[in-house]
Design a protein around this motif. Structure first.
Motif, mmCIF file in Angstrom:
data_model
loop_
_atom_site.group_PDB
_atom_site.id
_atom_site.type_symbol
_atom_site.label_atom_id
_atom_site.label_comp_id
_atom_site.label_asym_id
_atom_site.label_seq_id
_atom_site.Cartn_x
_atom_site.Cartn_y
_atom_site.Cartn_z
ATOM 1 N N SER A 285 -8.264 -35.304 -40.707
ATOM 2 C CA SER A 285 -8.094 -35.729 -39.390
ATOM 3 C C SER A 285 -9.417 -36.044 -38.746
ATOM 4 O O SER A 285 -9.547 -36.730 -37.702
ATOM 5 C CB SER A 285 -7.149 -34.964 -38.404
ATOM 6 O OG SER A 285 -7.843 -33.888 -37.783
ATOM 7 N N GLN A 286 -10.312 -35.449 -39.232
ATOM 8 C CA GLN A 286 -11.708 -35.552 -38.806
ATOM 9 C C GLN A 286 -12.449 -37.007 -39.140
ATOM 10 O O GLN A 286 -13.448 -37.265 -38.758
ATOM 11 C CB GLN A 286 -12.608 -34.320 -39.180
ATOM 12 C CG GLN A 286 -12.168 -32.937 -38.618
ATOM 13 C CD GLN A 286 -11.858 -32.886 -37.167
ATOM 14 O OE1 GLN A 286 -12.663 -33.127 -36.284
ATOM 15 N NE2 GLN A 286 -10.532 -32.731 -36.981
ATOM 16 N N GLY A 287 -11.668 -37.485 -40.152
ATOM 17 C CA GLY A 287 -11.842 -38.919 -40.396
ATOM 18 C C GLY A 287 -12.864 -38.998 -41.796
ATOM 19 O O GLY A 287 -12.913 -40.130 -42.389
ATOM 20 N N LYS B 219 -2.318 -34.691 -30.378
ATOM 21 C CA LYS B 219 -3.233 -34.259 -29.594
ATOM 22 C C LYS B 219 -2.719 -33.479 -28.237
ATOM 23 O O LYS B 219 -3.403 -32.427 -27.890
ATOM 24 C CB LYS B 219 -4.344 -35.314 -28.972
ATOM 25 C CG LYS B 219 -5.249 -36.039 -29.864
ATOM 26 C CD LYS B 219 -6.169 -36.914 -29.524
ATOM 27 C CE LYS B 219 -7.007 -37.611 -30.742
ATOM 28 N NZ LYS B 219 -8.154 -38.614 -30.228
ATOM 29 N N ASP B 220 -1.711 -33.925 -27.769
ATOM 30 C CA ASP B 220 -0.889 -33.461 -26.567
ATOM 31 C C ASP B 220 -0.368 -31.893 -27.010
ATOM 32 O O ASP B 220 -0.448 -30.943 -26.204
ATOM 33 C CB ASP B 220 0.191 -34.131 -26.181
ATOM 34 C CG ASP B 220 -0.343 -35.414 -25.537
ATOM 35 O OD1 ASP B 220 -1.362 -35.535 -25.058
ATOM 36 O OD2 ASP B 220 0.223 -36.175 -25.132
ATOM 37 N N ALA C 133 -2.292 -37.892 -36.241
ATOM 38 C CA ALA C 133 -3.421 -37.400 -35.844
ATOM 39 C C ALA C 133 -3.733 -37.711 -34.172
ATOM 40 O O ALA C 133 -4.248 -36.924 -33.452
ATOM 41 C CB ALA C 133 -4.653 -37.660 -36.776
ATOM 42 N N GLU C 134 -3.240 -38.889 -33.701
ATOM 43 C CA GLU C 134 -3.613 -39.444 -32.535
ATOM 44 C C GLU C 134 -2.401 -38.729 -31.628
ATOM 45 O O GLU C 134 -2.708 -38.155 -30.432
ATOM 46 C CB GLU C 134 -3.279 -40.714 -32.386
ATOM 47 C CG GLU C 134 -3.625 -41.441 -31.003
ATOM 48 C CD GLU C 134 -5.234 -40.958 -30.649
ATOM 49 O OE1 GLU C 134 -5.296 -40.943 -29.564
ATOM 50 O OE2 GLU C 134 -6.218 -40.675 -31.467
ATOM 51 N N LYS C 135 -1.057 -38.835 -32.249
ATOM 52 C CA LYS C 135 -0.028 -38.424 -31.696
ATOM 53 C C LYS C 135 0.056 -36.730 -31.160
ATOM 54 O O LYS C 135 0.498 -36.299 -30.184
ATOM 55 C CB LYS C 135 1.085 -38.760 -32.146
ATOM 56 C CG LYS C 135 2.486 -38.390 -31.411
ATOM 57 C CD LYS C 135 3.690 -38.731 -32.467
ATOM 58 C CE LYS C 135 5.051 -38.341 -31.988
ATOM 59 N NZ LYS C 135 6.062 -38.833 -32.745
ATOM 60 N N TYR D 185 -5.857 -31.212 -40.886
ATOM 61 C CA TYR D 185 -6.958 -30.870 -39.562
ATOM 62 C C TYR D 185 -8.141 -31.572 -40.104
ATOM 63 O O TYR D 185 -8.807 -32.168 -39.682
ATOM 64 C CB TYR D 185 -6.980 -29.600 -39.045
ATOM 65 C CG TYR D 185 -7.857 -29.544 -37.828
ATOM 66 C CD1 TYR D 185 -7.549 -29.937 -36.489
ATOM 67 C CD2 TYR D 185 -9.163 -29.155 -38.243
ATOM 68 C CE1 TYR D 185 -8.371 -29.717 -35.583
ATOM 69 C CE2 TYR D 185 -10.162 -29.163 -37.050
ATOM 70 C CZ TYR D 185 -9.652 -29.519 -35.782
ATOM 71 O OH TYR D 185 -10.519 -29.216 -34.731
ATOM 72 N N LYS E 13 -2.702 -40.982 -39.903
ATOM 73 C CA LYS E 13 -3.627 -41.150 -38.736
ATOM 74 C C LYS E 13 -3.008 -41.312 -37.151
ATOM 75 O O LYS E 13 -3.615 -40.842 -36.232
ATOM 76 C CB LYS E 13 -4.589 -42.299 -38.948
ATOM 77 C CG LYS E 13 -5.589 -42.208 -40.103
ATOM 78 C CD LYS E 13 -6.511 -43.407 -40.264
ATOM 79 C CE LYS E 13 -7.394 -43.270 -41.558
ATOM 80 N NZ LYS E 13 -8.095 -44.460 -41.907
ATOM 81 N N MET E 14 -1.901 -41.936 -37.408
ATOM 82 C CA MET E 14 -1.157 -42.043 -36.232
ATOM 83 C C MET E 14 -0.458 -40.699 -35.758
ATOM 84 O O MET E 14 -0.645 -40.417 -34.525
ATOM 85 C CB MET E 14 0.148 -42.971 -36.586
ATOM 86 C CG MET E 14 1.105 -43.314 -35.213
ATOM 87 S SD MET E 14 2.405 -44.471 -35.737
ATOM 88 C CE MET E 14 3.309 -43.369 -36.946
#
Length: 326
Positions: A50-52, A112-113, A108-110, A47, A105-106
């Motif tokens: 994942s904030q970048g 979110k749901d 991290a996007e996936k 986490y 990163k992929m």
């Protein structure tokens, strides 16, 4: 949960661990449900990354409240799964900067749901409870940071054992204990001196017959601590607090504190204005105790003891009861 009904709060660690294991097991299955390649223990590190922003292990550990070795191990495990990349810091080649890999990163996007659904489920669960677990955890964390459970249990132990202590007036049968307890601590740190022998060999004539007092602490009906109030022929001080000694086998039970307070109350009942004492600064627990009792350091006075290098005084304040009576 019959076991916890029997043990009550004594088994709080075991109960929290079982709850944690249940939630962790569910978390692992939730990741599978959403086809997310993560382990529950990786989540705090994942986490943060994942904030970048790229970070070093030390900063990650500080942010999530884990140890450096724990975070290093997690980073290593995640790197093996291709979720993390490590690069040398351009500003300091000795440090590795950690970031999520393209695969990470992929995810991290996936994920979110999953975040949205988990948060909604927990909100629903919270709404069905009378007590807010999240707020309770915050309160416990704050309070335990101020004072650990270990410290709190130690205080309760001291209070309990202190309740077994009796403070009584000296009687002749305590003469040997008064002498032995004092000789024991004096000999451990210093050497017996002439003034010691005068008081310890004849407490009746040297202390009691001159208007002084001796108190004895009993633990399980055995004398384990002593303290004397010696009448002073002095224009400033009424009494000297002296010959306080506690058996090493009975330390940690607040006996010094109980004796000190009792002897001060005795002086107050006698109308004393000031009490004087002498000690040595190498006896840090003793000096700290005197400070807690209200004694303050004063300028040096002639002393009959070679070992004395600090003198202290206590200004006795009348009790509210005494003031009302006056």
């Amino acid at each position: 949960m019959k076991f916890f009904n029997k043990t009550g709060k004594l088994a709080i660690g075991s109960r929290l661990r079982m709850l944690t294991e249940k939630i962790t097991e569910d978390a692992a299955n939730i990741y599978k449900l959403y086809d997310i390649e993560l382990q529950p223990k990786w989540f705090p590190v994942f986490y943060v990354l994942s904030q970048g922003e790229a970070k070093i292990v030390t900063d990650i550990a500080k942010e999530i409240g884990h140890s450096h070795p724990s975070v290093s191990k997690i980073v290593s495990e995640m790197a093996k799964q291709g979720l993390i990349t490590e690069k040398k810091d351009k500003a300091d080649g000795r440090r590795n900067m950690v970031t999520l890999s393209p695969k990470g990163k992929m995810i991290a996007e996936k994920i979110k749901d999953q975040y949205a659904d988990v948060n909604a489920a927990i909100e629903q669960l919270t709404a069905q409870t009378e007590n807010d677990l999240w707020k309770a955890i915050e309160e416990w964390e704050f309070l335990l940071e101020q004072k650990s459970l270990l410290t709190r249990v130690g205080e309760q132990r001291k209070n309990r054992e202190g309740s077994y202590v009796q403070i009584i007036d000296y009687i002749p049968t305590h003469r040997e204990a008064f002498k032995n307890l004092n000789e024991q601590w004096i000999s451990q740190w210093f050497k017996m001196e002439e003034a010691d022998y005068k008081a310890l060999d004849n407490p009746q004539g040297y202390i009691l017959d001159k208007g002084g007092y001796i108190l004895v602490a009993l633990y399980n009906n055995q004398p384990v601590g002593v303290c004397a109030l010696i009448k002073m022929n002095d224009p400033v001080y009424d009494y000297e607090l002296a010959k306080m000694a506690v058996s090493p086998t009975a330390q940690g039970k607040s006996i010094g504190w109980l004796l000190g307070n009792a002897i001060i109350e005795k002086a107050r009942s006698l109308g004393a204005g000031k009490i004087y004492l002498e000690s040595n600064t190498i006896l840090k627990p003793a000096v700290n105790l005197y400070h807690k009792l209200g004694f303050q350091k004063v300028g040096g006075r002639p002393s009959p003891y070679e070992r004395s290098n600090i003198q202290m005084e206590l200004i006795i304040k009348s009790s509210p009861f005494q003031k009302t009576a006056e």
